[in-house]
Scaffold this motif. Sequence first.
Motif, PDB file in Angstrom:
ATOM      1  N   GLY A  59     -53.979  61.255  61.640  1.00  0.00           N
ATOM      2  CA  GLY A  59     -53.321  61.338  60.343  1.00  0.00           C
ATOM      3  C   GLY A  59     -52.197  60.340  60.137  1.00  0.00           C
ATOM      4  N   TYR A  60     -52.013  59.418  61.064  1.00  0.00           N
ATOM      5  CA  TYR A  60     -50.973  58.397  60.962  1.00  0.00           C
ATOM      6  C   TYR A  60     -51.625  57.023  60.953  1.00  0.00           C
ATOM      7  CZ  TYR A  60     -47.700  62.014  62.440  1.00  0.00           C
ATOM      8  OH  TYR A  60     -46.949  63.149  62.518  1.00  0.00           O
ATOM      9  N   ARG A  61     -50.933  56.067  60.363  1.00  0.00           N
ATOM     10  CA  ARG A  61     -51.331  54.668  60.491  1.00  0.00           C
ATOM     11  C   ARG A  61     -50.528  54.113  61.667  1.00  0.00           C
ATOM     12  NH1 ARG A  61     -51.671  51.203  55.298  1.00  0.00           N
ATOM     13  NH2 ARG A  61     -53.655  52.246  55.311  1.00  0.00           N
TER      14      ARG A  61
ATOM     15  N   SER B  87     -36.837  55.608  57.384  1.00  0.00           N
ATOM     16  CA  SER B  87     -37.535  56.195  56.253  1.00  0.00           C
ATOM     17  C   SER B  87     -38.425  55.157  55.576  1.00  0.00           C
ATOM     18  CB  SER B  87     -36.517  56.732  55.240  1.00  0.00           C
ATOM     19  OG  SER B  87     -37.162  57.112  54.059  1.00  0.00           O
ATOM     20  N   LEU B  88     -39.543  55.582  55.035  1.00  0.00           N
ATOM     21  CA  LEU B  88     -40.391  54.669  54.275  1.00  0.00           C
ATOM     22  C   LEU B  88     -39.662  54.137  53.052  1.00  0.00           C
ATOM     23  CD1 LEU B  88     -43.992  56.133  54.381  1.00  0.00           C
ATOM     24  CD2 LEU B  88     -43.175  54.000  55.334  1.00  0.00           C
TER      25      LEU B  88
ATOM     26  N   GLY C 143     -45.902  57.609  59.124  1.00  0.00           N
ATOM     27  CA  GLY C 143     -46.237  58.918  58.569  1.00  0.00           C
ATOM     28  C   GLY C 143     -46.052  58.928  57.065  1.00  0.00           C
ATOM     29  N   GLU C 144     -46.022  60.107  56.491  1.00  0.00           N
ATOM     30  CA  GLU C 144     -45.858  60.221  55.037  1.00  0.00           C
ATOM     31  C   GLU C 144     -44.474  59.788  54.576  1.00  0.00           C
ATOM     32  OE1 GLU C 144     -47.052  63.700  52.894  1.00  0.00           O
ATOM     33  OE2 GLU C 144     -48.570  64.156  54.420  1.00  0.00           O
ATOM     34  N   HIS C 145     -43.451  60.092  55.392  1.00  0.00           N
ATOM     35  CA  HIS C 145     -42.079  59.813  54.982  1.00  0.00           C
ATOM     36  C   HIS C 145     -41.286  58.963  55.960  1.00  0.00           C
ATOM     37  CE1 HIS C 145     -42.705  62.728  51.821  1.00  0.00           C
ATOM     38  NE2 HIS C 145     -43.122  63.597  52.727  1.00  0.00           N
ATOM     39  N   ARG C 146     -41.731  58.867  57.217  1.00  0.00           N
ATOM     40  CA  ARG C 146     -40.966  58.159  58.240  1.00  0.00           C
ATOM     41  C   ARG C 146     -41.848  57.225  59.048  1.00  0.00           C
ATOM     42  NH1 ARG C 146     -36.000  58.955  58.350  1.00  0.00           N
ATOM     43  NH2 ARG C 146     -35.614  57.820  60.254  1.00  0.00           N
TER      44      ARG C 146
ATOM     45  N   GLU D 206     -56.034  54.034  62.165  1.00  0.00           N
ATOM     46  CA  GLU D 206     -55.750  55.395  61.726  1.00  0.00           C
ATOM     47  C   GLU D 206     -55.958  56.302  62.931  1.00  0.00           C
ATOM     48  OE1 GLU D 206     -54.708  56.502  58.696  1.00  0.00           O
ATOM     49  OE2 GLU D 206     -54.694  54.465  57.898  1.00  0.00           O
TER      50      GLU D 206
END
Length: 98
Positions: free
Chosen positions: A45-47, A81-82, A65-68, A42
Amino acid sequence: MKTIFLPIALGFAALAPAVHADEAAPQRFEHDGHIYSYTVEEADGYRVIRGVEERTGKTFKLRVGEHRVRGTVGSQQVSFSLRDVQPLDKPATTLASR
């Protein structure tokens, strides 16, 4: 390779518990006769998934990220995209751990 491998790597990373950057433990898995070792951290804020295909030495680094997902596989940049990530058909198996 990246179209098959990346969703699988992300699927494995999604199953791995969240770890802190100083506690990242290497993990390994096999897919289509290729063995990959990687760590998940981590950061900001990203994995972040960093690894290598053991036979060829081709490295990869993915920032989830949250979406990409963005990063590199070998020298090629990738971004997707996720929503494009497919879940694993079976649970992850650790080939070796220390």
